[in-house]
Design a protein around this motif. Structure first.
Motif, PDB file in Angstrom:
ATOM      1  N   ARG A 322      16.998   9.644 -10.529  1.00  7.64           N
ATOM      2  CA  ARG A 322      17.075   9.988  -9.112  1.00  7.64           C
ATOM      3  C   ARG A 322      17.550   8.808  -8.274  1.00  7.64           C
ATOM      4  NH1 ARG A 322      17.912   9.434  -4.862  1.00  7.64           N
ATOM      5  NH2 ARG A 322      16.943  10.238  -2.969  1.00  7.64           N
ATOM      6  N   HIS A 371      15.850  13.988   0.006  1.00  6.29           N
ATOM      7  CA  HIS A 371      14.425  14.180   0.261  1.00  6.29           C
ATOM      8  C   HIS A 371      14.180  15.543   0.897  1.00  6.29           C
ATOM      9  CE1 HIS A 371      14.930   9.946  -0.487  1.00  6.29           C
ATOM     10  NE2 HIS A 371      15.650   9.818   0.617  1.00  6.29           N
ATOM     11  N   HIS A 378      20.892  13.769   1.811  1.00 15.99           N
ATOM     12  CA  HIS A 378      22.022  12.851   1.772  1.00 15.99           C
ATOM     13  C   HIS A 378      23.267  13.657   1.458  1.00 15.99           C
ATOM     14  CE1 HIS A 378      19.322   9.696   2.395  1.00 15.99           C
ATOM     15  NE2 HIS A 378      18.725   9.788   1.234  1.00 15.99           N
ATOM     16  N   GLU A 412      16.832   8.174   7.961  1.00 19.70           N
ATOM     17  CA  GLU A 412      16.285   6.927   7.413  1.00 19.70           C
ATOM     18  C   GLU A 412      17.293   5.797   7.277  1.00 19.70           C
ATOM     19  OE1 GLU A 412      14.805   7.811   3.480  1.00 19.70           O
ATOM     20  OE2 GLU A 412      16.816   8.218   2.698  1.00 19.70           O
ATOM     21  N   HIS A 413      18.573   6.065   7.444  1.00 19.40           N
ATOM     22  CA  HIS A 413      19.553   4.990   7.233  1.00 19.40           C
ATOM     23  C   HIS A 413      19.916   4.254   8.515  1.00 19.40           C
ATOM     24  CE1 HIS A 413      21.205   7.074   3.334  1.00 19.40           C
ATOM     25  NE2 HIS A 413      20.019   6.519   3.164  1.00 19.40           N
TER      26      HIS A 413
HETATM   27 ZN    ZN Z   1      17.196   8.352   0.809  1.00 19.90          ZN
END
Ligand code: ZN
Ligand code: MLT
Length: 458
Positions: A322, A371, A378, A412-413
């Protein structure tokens, strides 16, 4: 270009071995995981907060850019020195300063690798839950700057949920502390939350206090295979609606599966069109009951096979696969635009369908994984050339769909440089202007990580 007088002063502050200007080192600090790059004028490696403070006070006086950097694993260009200047790299501030077992907190310098902190606290029966896919390389300082999420966010939350306090050097050189070492504190504005996720634009973090949890007693991991990504997405929503909160719920589509199988030379899925990885933790009787219920939900939702991974090497191999998807995608195409859209958990199947329509419309290969438990996918547009105009149009359409479904363009990025043009799609002009006023108040000369988040600072 670096003025010789500036270099001399940097060397006085940091020592000759604390500053590099060789072409090789400038290249090594010029890029992050987005493949965007820009050369800095110099790389500075402080060892103390006093040195960081002196560098920033000097940069503020001389008006040159300073760009903080952890391990360069960022996914939005946050540490790329797009306007040159000095990269402030934290590889020499990499100590775990304290693990207070009684109060369940850890204090660390920003250059500590996240996985090293996880391992160290786990050896004492404690748990630091934030778990970015790059945990073996990324640093706590970078995680704080971007408010990194990761694989366990579905149950445990993200970096900001664990940071109790910080030591921060402001762009004008003052050293402040935020938050406290206690479970509660409401003394003044919550500057900790303001700094976490500010992408290195408001202050440079030099010390981090994080909260720890007891290490869960048992962990069980399931993988489930599906005939379509739509089936897998619906099954993920069903697990979440069942009132069980797994500690990880990851979705991998067909193209991502084939890429990682190719990359690791391993058959993970025996040709499945999509896969979910679901992990539960807690007391042994609970995890056994919950994993049996999850397996049942997945089977009823159309999984063609559900299997549990043995603790130890089998589970590690699964997570290794993963975590390898991101680099593995380069076996498909030389370039990718990697987004980290997030939608309400119940809308995962809807957004994946819309993305599929957009891919067809623009004749693009779009690979999805991530996620699912957080609704955070993503979405990777695979390309031979990143400047393809239709890829930009597709990104805009995807973001519009995400926002229509009640989501956010980044889970989250961070915004960095890659999403700066799209931020006004999500934030109102008044919200953007409030953020820019905060930036101007703390960094009046715009020396700290300029050009990030906002297309223009005014
Ligand atoms: Zn991620
Ligand atoms: C991941 O979840 O693997 C990371 O966020 C990296 C990526 O999005 O490629």
């Amino acid at each position: 270009m670096l003025d010789p007088a500036v270099l001399k002063e940097l060397k006085r502050i940091l020592g000759a071995d604390g500053v590099s200007t060789t072409p090789e080192e400038l290249v090594a600090y010029s890029y992050d995981a987005t493949q965007r790059e820009a050369l800095p004028w110099a790389v500075a490696r402080p060892q103390t907060v006093a040195q960081v403070s002196q560098v920033l006070a000097f940069a503020n006086r001389e008006r040159f850019p300073v760009v903080p950097r952890g391990a360069g694993t960022g996914m939005s260009g946050g540490s790329v020195p797009t306007q040159g200047g000095v990269v402030l790299s934290f590889e020499r501030m990499n100590r775990i300063l304290e693990i207070d077992e009684e109060n369940m907190i850890a204090v660390a310098e920003p250059g500590v690798v996240t996985g090293d902190l996880q391992r160290e606290v786990e050896s004492r029966g404690l748990f630091y839950p934030p778990d970015p896919a790059s945990h073996r390389f990324c640093t706590l300082g970078g995680n704080v700057a971007e408010c990194a999420g990761g694989l366990r966010a579905v149950k445990y939350g993200v970096t900001k949920d664990y940071v109790l306090g910080l030591e921060v050097v402001l762009p004008t050189g003052e050293i402040i502390t935020t938050g406290a070492r206690t479970a509660k504190s409401v003394a003044g504005y919550d500057l900790t939350k303001l700094i976490v996720g500010s992408e290195g634009t408001l202050g440079v973090v030099t010390k981090i206090i994080v909260k720890l949890l007891p290490l869960p007693e048992s962990v069980l991991t399931l993988s489930a295979f599906f005939r379509s990504v739509d089936d897998a997405a619906r099954a993920a929503s069903k697990v979440l609606a069942s009132r069980i909160i797994p500690r990880a719920l990851e979705l991998i589509d067909q193209a991502a599966l084939r890429a990682v199988e190719n990359y690791l030379k391993e058959d993970l899925s025996q040709g499945a069109a999509a896969m979910l990885i679901v992990e539960v933790d807690g007391p042994a009787e609970t995890t056994e009951r919950e994993s049996a219920r999850v397996a049942d939900i997945l089977t009823k939702a159309g999984a063609t096979r559900v299997q549990s991974a043995d603790a130890g090497p089998e589970r590690e191999q699964l997570w290794k696969a993963r975590r390898s998807i991101s680099p593995a995608l380069y076996t498909i195409k030389p370039k990718k635009i990697n987004e980290d859209i997030v939608v309400p958990r119940s809308r995962i199947a809807d957004i994946l369908r819309e993305i599929n329509d957009i891919a067809k419309h623009y004749d693009l290969l779009i690979v999805n994984f991530g996620h699912a438990g957080d609704g955070n996918i993503h979405t990777n547009i695979m390309l031979d050339d990143v400047d393809l105009p239709k890829a930009g149009e597709a990104v805009k359409k995807i973001f519009a769909a995400v926002l229509r479904l009640g989501g956010s363009i980044t889970g989250e990025h961070g915004i960095g440089i890659s999403k700066a043009p799209y931020l006004p799609m999500e934030l109102s002009p008044d919200a953007l202007s409030a953020m820019k006023r905060i930036k101007q108040a703390l960094d009046p000369n715009n020396i700290l990580n300029p050009g990030k988040i906002f297309l223009n600072a005014e």
